[in-house]
Design a protein around this motif. Sequence first.
Motif, PDB file in Angstrom:
ATOM      1  N   ALA A  49      -9.292  12.609  -3.953  1.00 52.01           N
ATOM      2  CA  ALA A  49     -10.274  11.965  -3.080  1.00 52.01           C
ATOM      3  C   ALA A  49      -9.560  11.523  -1.806  1.00 52.01           C
ATOM      4  O   ALA A  49      -8.340  11.615  -1.690  1.00 52.01           O
ATOM      5  CB  ALA A  49     -10.915  10.777  -3.784  1.00 52.01           C
ATOM      6  N   LYS A  50     -10.358  11.030  -0.852  1.00 54.80           N
ATOM      7  CA  LYS A  50      -9.781  10.550   0.394  1.00 54.80           C
ATOM      8  C   LYS A  50     -10.572   9.335   0.866  1.00 54.80           C
ATOM      9  O   LYS A  50     -11.803   9.352   0.877  1.00 54.80           O
ATOM     10  CB  LYS A  50      -9.808  11.646   1.458  1.00 54.80           C
ATOM     11  N   GLU A  54      -6.650   8.353   3.772  1.00 55.91           N
ATOM     12  CA  GLU A  54      -5.573   8.254   2.780  1.00 55.91           C
ATOM     13  C   GLU A  54      -5.937   9.136   1.591  1.00 55.91           C
ATOM     14  O   GLU A  54      -7.011   8.998   1.003  1.00 55.91           O
ATOM     15  CB  GLU A  54      -5.399   6.812   2.313  1.00 55.91           C
ATOM     16  N   ARG A  55      -5.058  10.072   1.229  1.00 55.05           N
ATOM     17  CA  ARG A  55      -5.307  10.960   0.098  1.00 55.05           C
ATOM     18  C   ARG A  55      -4.986  10.228  -1.202  1.00 55.05           C
ATOM     19  O   ARG A  55      -3.898   9.658  -1.361  1.00 55.05           O
ATOM     20  CB  ARG A  55      -4.477  12.231   0.216  1.00 55.05           C
ATOM     21  N   LEU A  56      -5.947  10.237  -2.123  1.00 53.70           N
ATOM     22  CA  LEU A  56      -5.808   9.549  -3.398  1.00 53.70           C
ATOM     23  C   LEU A  56      -5.922  10.524  -4.556  1.00 53.70           C
ATOM     24  O   LEU A  56      -6.554  11.579  -4.440  1.00 53.70           O
ATOM     25  CB  LEU A  56      -6.890   8.472  -3.562  1.00 53.70           C
ATOM     26  N   VAL A  57      -5.322  10.147  -5.682  1.00 57.48           N
ATOM     27  CA  VAL A  57      -5.510  10.858  -6.938  1.00 57.48           C
ATOM     28  C   VAL A  57      -5.943   9.838  -7.979  1.00 57.48           C
ATOM     29  O   VAL A  57      -5.401   8.730  -8.040  1.00 57.48           O
ATOM     30  CB  VAL A  57      -4.220  11.592  -7.377  1.00 57.48           C
ATOM     31  N   ALA A  69      -3.972   6.239  -7.257  1.00 55.62           N
ATOM     32  CA  ALA A  69      -2.659   6.195  -6.610  1.00 55.62           C
ATOM     33  C   ALA A  69      -2.655   7.081  -5.383  1.00 55.62           C
ATOM     34  O   ALA A  69      -3.537   7.939  -5.202  1.00 55.62           O
ATOM     35  CB  ALA A  69      -1.566   6.645  -7.586  1.00 55.62           C
ATOM     36  N   ARG A  70      -1.667   6.885  -4.539  1.00 53.25           N
ATOM     37  CA  ARG A  70      -1.477   7.785  -3.403  1.00 53.25           C
ATOM     38  C   ARG A  70      -1.154   9.167  -3.939  1.00 53.25           C
ATOM     39  O   ARG A  70      -0.338   9.334  -4.841  1.00 53.25           O
ATOM     40  CB  ARG A  70      -0.352   7.273  -2.510  1.00 53.25           C
TER      41      ARG A  70
END
Length: 241
Positions: A49-50, A54-57, A69-70
Amino acid sequence: MHTIQKLSCNSAFVLPRNCTFSETDGKALAPFWYPIPFSHQVTDRPFAAKVLDERLVLFRHSDSSIVAARDLCLHRGVALSLGWVENDELQCKYHGIGYDKSGQCKRIPAQPDAAIPARLKLTTYAVIERYGLVWVRLVDNGSVHCPYFQEWNDPDYIQVLPASVAHEAAASRQVEGFLDASHFTFVHTESFGEGENPEVPDYPVERLPHGFRADDVSTVSNYPHNLKHLSPPGFKSIRFS
């Protein structure tokens, strides 16, 4: 069930590389809660996701909690969302390096006996699961509360969780559209709007410690025209904002 996980305190927000937000806007928006995926989308497989660029997992732990988390492996910078979850560890696809729910690196397959430093830890974010959605905030400073609607668990109300829709528009304009009931008569005439009922009655706006609440009482139901007969006599709908 509504759950809150506070896995780490990320009190400082650094704008990601190539961020499209100004530094002022990014830091002002980072402390707020944002609904990212639907709850059913977060499983024991990484979900990308974003938020604010910021790219997230995200993934779901075996105890049903959700980790956010990042999306960046600390070893070679690979997106962790390309990997997998095994034994409750998020594992990088490049070298199999594994991170636990706190973000701490726990496994380096190439050097299984190596001492892993405590600083080899992912940046994680606070998560709340409510209303069939997963909410994340990038700065956990405790000053902004996640929206709470007690009606969601009230049996006298129907829970409706519509599918997501992508909009190429400013977030503020979308909020304005949802708050505005006066356009129903003119924009939604072919679906549920009622041309003979354009008036919007006055409604109270209540100040709250963390914002405001407006209850818009309307005699226009969200039933499409071919189902309007399902509305009981004297029907009134309440739209919470």
